[in-house]
Scaffold this motif. Sequence first.
Motif, mmCIF file in Angstrom:
data_model
loop_
_atom_site.group_PDB
_atom_site.id
_atom_site.type_symbol
_atom_site.label_atom_id
_atom_site.label_comp_id
_atom_site.label_asym_id
_atom_site.label_seq_id
_atom_site.Cartn_x
_atom_site.Cartn_y
_atom_site.Cartn_z
ATOM 1 N N MET A 14 0.863 -1.223 0.179
ATOM 2 C CA MET A 14 0.023 0.018 0.194
ATOM 3 C C MET A 14 1.007 1.245 -0.023
ATOM 4 S SD MET A 14 -3.097 -0.982 -0.263
ATOM 5 C CE MET A 14 -2.603 -2.393 -1.138
ATOM 6 N N GLN A 15 1.907 1.293 0.834
ATOM 7 C CA GLN A 15 2.890 2.588 0.789
ATOM 8 C C GLN A 15 3.345 2.537 -0.765
ATOM 9 O OE1 GLN A 15 5.593 1.297 4.134
ATOM 10 N NE2 GLN A 15 5.057 3.290 4.927
ATOM 11 N N ALA A 16 3.947 1.616 -1.383
ATOM 12 C CA ALA A 16 4.427 1.713 -2.637
ATOM 13 C C ALA A 16 3.514 2.387 -3.524
ATOM 14 C CB ALA A 16 4.543 0.263 -3.086
ATOM 15 N N LEU A 17 2.291 2.004 -3.459
ATOM 16 C CA LEU A 17 0.961 2.452 -4.305
ATOM 17 C C LEU A 17 0.719 3.962 -4.072
ATOM 18 C CD1 LEU A 17 -1.596 -0.498 -4.317
ATOM 19 C CD2 LEU A 17 -0.440 0.447 -6.339
ATOM 20 N N ASP A 18 0.902 4.354 -2.749
ATOM 21 C CA ASP A 18 0.752 5.760 -2.552
ATOM 22 C C ASP A 18 2.124 6.715 -2.835
ATOM 23 O OD1 ASP A 18 -1.593 6.133 -0.961
ATOM 24 O OD2 ASP A 18 -0.981 4.932 0.528
ATOM 25 N N PHE A 19 3.122 6.206 -2.671
ATOM 26 C CA PHE A 19 4.388 6.771 -3.396
ATOM 27 C C PHE A 19 4.097 7.169 -4.593
ATOM 28 C CE2 PHE A 19 7.021 5.837 0.596
ATOM 29 C CZ PHE A 19 7.506 7.067 0.901
ATOM 30 N N LEU A 20 3.696 6.065 -5.508
ATOM 31 C CA LEU A 20 3.471 5.943 -6.862
ATOM 32 C C LEU A 20 2.466 7.255 -7.435
ATOM 33 C CD1 LEU A 20 4.665 4.547 -9.345
ATOM 34 C CD2 LEU A 20 2.674 3.080 -9.035
ATOM 35 N N VAL A 21 1.525 7.487 -6.525
ATOM 36 C CA VAL A 21 0.500 8.592 -6.781
ATOM 37 C C VAL A 21 1.428 9.960 -6.702
ATOM 38 C CG1 VAL A 21 -1.532 10.037 -6.092
ATOM 39 C CG2 VAL A 21 -1.495 7.522 -5.927
ATOM 40 N N VAL A 22 2.300 9.837 -5.571
ATOM 41 C CA VAL A 22 2.918 11.336 -5.531
ATOM 42 C C VAL A 22 4.131 11.584 -6.924
ATOM 43 C CG1 VAL A 22 4.762 12.411 -4.156
ATOM 44 C CG2 VAL A 22 2.796 11.100 -3.157
ATOM 45 N N ILE A 23 4.916 10.577 -7.019
ATOM 46 C CA ILE A 23 5.688 10.590 -8.146
ATOM 47 C C ILE A 23 5.240 10.749 -9.540
ATOM 48 C CG2 ILE A 23 6.539 8.168 -8.428
ATOM 49 C CD1 ILE A 23 8.752 11.269 -8.072
ATOM 50 N N ASN A 24 3.830 9.862 -9.796
ATOM 51 C CA ASN A 24 3.320 10.050 -11.100
ATOM 52 C C ASN A 24 2.948 11.572 -11.298
ATOM 53 O OD1 ASN A 24 3.548 7.201 -11.875
ATOM 54 N ND2 ASN A 24 1.583 6.665 -11.056
ATOM 55 N N THR A 25 2.588 12.225 -10.311
ATOM 56 C CA THR A 25 2.192 13.565 -10.449
ATOM 57 C C THR A 25 3.498 14.562 -10.380
ATOM 58 O OG1 THR A 25 1.453 13.640 -7.917
ATOM 59 C CG2 THR A 25 -0.296 13.016 -9.557
ATOM 60 N N ARG A 26 4.194 14.167 -9.664
ATOM 61 C CA ARG A 26 5.387 15.173 -9.465
ATOM 62 C C ARG A 26 6.523 14.948 -10.451
ATOM 63 N NH1 ARG A 26 1.116 16.084 -6.161
ATOM 64 N NH2 ARG A 26 1.123 18.501 -5.992
ATOM 65 N N ASP A 27 6.775 13.653 -11.075
ATOM 66 C CA ASP A 27 7.817 13.367 -12.083
ATOM 67 C C ASP A 27 9.117 13.982 -11.655
ATOM 68 O OD1 ASP A 27 8.190 11.905 -14.320
ATOM 69 O OD2 ASP A 27 8.347 14.008 -15.281
ATOM 70 N N THR A 28 9.845 14.666 -12.406
ATOM 71 C CA THR A 28 11.097 15.010 -12.263
ATOM 72 C C THR A 28 11.247 16.171 -11.178
ATOM 73 O OG1 THR A 28 11.109 16.549 -14.162
ATOM 74 C CG2 THR A 28 11.987 14.520 -14.432
ATOM 75 N N ASN A 29 10.177 16.770 -10.658
ATOM 76 C CA ASN A 29 10.158 17.557 -9.414
ATOM 77 C C ASN A 29 10.581 16.844 -8.117
ATOM 78 O OD1 ASN A 29 9.595 20.042 -10.561
ATOM 79 N ND2 ASN A 29 7.393 19.834 -10.377
ATOM 80 N N GLY A 30 10.446 15.396 -8.094
ATOM 81 C CA GLY A 30 10.885 14.424 -6.943
ATOM 82 C C GLY A 30 9.881 14.605 -6.139
ATOM 83 N N ALA A 31 10.282 13.717 -4.691
ATOM 84 C CA ALA A 31 9.555 13.867 -3.460
ATOM 85 C C ALA A 31 10.167 13.298 -2.590
ATOM 86 C CB ALA A 31 8.266 12.850 -4.038
ATOM 87 N N PRO A 32 9.583 13.636 -1.241
ATOM 88 C CA PRO A 32 10.507 12.980 -0.119
ATOM 89 C C PRO A 32 10.156 11.371 -0.044
ATOM 90 C CG PRO A 32 9.269 14.912 0.579
ATOM 91 C CD PRO A 32 8.889 14.521 -0.904
ATOM 92 N N ILE A 33 11.218 10.862 0.515
ATOM 93 C CA ILE A 33 11.170 9.294 0.680
ATOM 94 C C ILE A 33 11.194 9.093 2.123
ATOM 95 C CG2 ILE A 33 12.348 7.162 0.382
ATOM 96 C CD1 ILE A 33 13.439 8.184 -2.172
ATOM 97 N N ASP A 34 12.164 9.651 2.932
ATOM 98 C CA ASP A 34 12.255 9.393 4.402
ATOM 99 C C ASP A 34 11.432 9.872 5.140
ATOM 100 O OD1 ASP A 34 13.445 8.363 6.744
ATOM 101 O OD2 ASP A 34 14.993 9.804 6.726
ATOM 102 N N VAL A 35 9.901 9.660 5.199
ATOM 103 C CA VAL A 35 9.079 10.209 5.732
ATOM 104 C C VAL A 35 8.667 9.568 7.169
ATOM 105 C CG1 VAL A 35 8.340 11.667 4.079
ATOM 106 C CG2 VAL A 35 7.274 9.335 4.460
ATOM 107 N N GLY A 36 9.479 8.562 7.497
ATOM 108 C CA GLY A 36 9.029 7.935 8.794
ATOM 109 C C GLY A 36 9.705 8.462 9.935
ATOM 110 N N ARG A 37 10.531 9.832 9.795
ATOM 111 C CA ARG A 37 11.087 10.375 10.918
ATOM 112 C C ARG A 37 10.096 10.734 11.882
ATOM 113 N NH1 ARG A 37 15.223 14.796 7.854
ATOM 114 N NH2 ARG A 37 16.348 12.979 6.584
ATOM 115 N N PRO A 38 10.328 10.900 13.353
ATOM 116 C CA PRO A 38 9.495 11.622 14.323
ATOM 117 C C PRO A 38 8.946 12.700 14.030
ATOM 118 C CG PRO A 38 11.682 10.267 15.431
ATOM 119 C CD PRO A 38 11.826 10.428 13.517
#
Length: 459
Positions: A148-172
Amino acid sequence: MTIHQTKKAFLALGAALTLGGCGSLDIPDLDNPSLDDFRDNPSPSAVYSAATGLLMGQRVGLAAQNGYIAELGVIGREAFIFDGAEPRLVEELLGPTLDPGGPAFGGNFWAAPYANIRNANTLLEALEKVPGVSDERKEGIRGFTKTMQALDFLVVINTRDTNGAPIDVGRPLGSALPPIEDKQRVLAHIATLLDEAAGHLAAAGGQFPFALSSGFRGDDPNSTTDDFNEPATFLTFNRAVRARVAVYQKDYGTALTALSQSFLNPSRPLSRGVYHVFSTDSGDLDNNLNSRNIFAHPSIVTDADKKADGSVDARVARKTRVLPPANSGTAADGRLASNLRVTLYPDGNANVPIIRNEELILLRAEANIGLGNFGPAADDINFIRTTSGELPARTDLAEANILDELLKQKRYSLFMEGGHRWIDLRRYDKLDTLPRELDPSFAPHARFPIPAQEMDARQ
């Protein structure tokens, strides 16, 4: 047990786990006692409800009139949204810029998927503390959650493409904001999540301990044992998504391996797959893609191939219908018009595909094209032409024209299912083949901006 029967049990927990607001990932600790209790003293029932809740969180913004499928459909010239109360659905989506400060356009498809990713991280942490849950069941929950996380990340990068996106969002909460990573690193992270999930699912035993929606039944009316709601069969869904990601990465060998482990099967219905479930029941989320303001782009007819009897591609007839003049749609200033209703989602209870057999066959063709295996690719393309489109097979497919034919078949087979046309044309640097609707100088948008609130938080 259906997703609707478990929804109420998850509501309080979902409210506690879901991040508020849109924009920055730097969300303050709201000191919610329910969330604290879930983190520190999780119970098995709360963990199971949280797993089911990830499916609900993933539907947010998917099938709204201004949601993921509709907006990507407009940019990809699959549809128009003619709503007199919201002219930005034309002026902005087809105009020169997407406003990064707008909550429903440039800023969309960011907060909701990251909220669900945060929920998933909280669930994975709770698994380390929950008593009374076997190791096999924990592995099943981990495999489901990372998929499910992979699918959510896919929504973000499918829309942002080369603008990129944060990955390490499990921080406190309260930590420094994670860096924005480039597209290839995000896709690699998605691939890693899916591969880790596959390992968990292989060790998960025979059943999930939580409810999945009826969208995991496979949508095959001729089968009584076609569910994807057990770890072993869910794994074939996981591998299907992995194949899509591998094609996006141009890792075609990995794509073919994943497809061989998926549910791809030309002898089964093309509709067979996994779906998001919607409902008009009180308190649930309905499918708004049947909105009377959503019209099919006229080019879906004018660009279509013809069947042997001269009639249009069968997919056009299945997914659209011609409206009488009085019900046709126009933009406010009359510059755009369509007389085609999208009939793919007939009502608010209609399911929305996540991935299905028809896409997998086309992904196999695409991977083989990428590897120079034009013969097998032509076989798969012609199978879709004849089976789904009821079109005659093409005997002239070769290196010079086979990619364009593949993209055309994906356009008609995956029409209004997830922005596939826009994503595919962008991947092959073919966005300029799309019509420029409002002004010749307005090129089709290539990506959504990162929301202004997110960038402001990063100064």
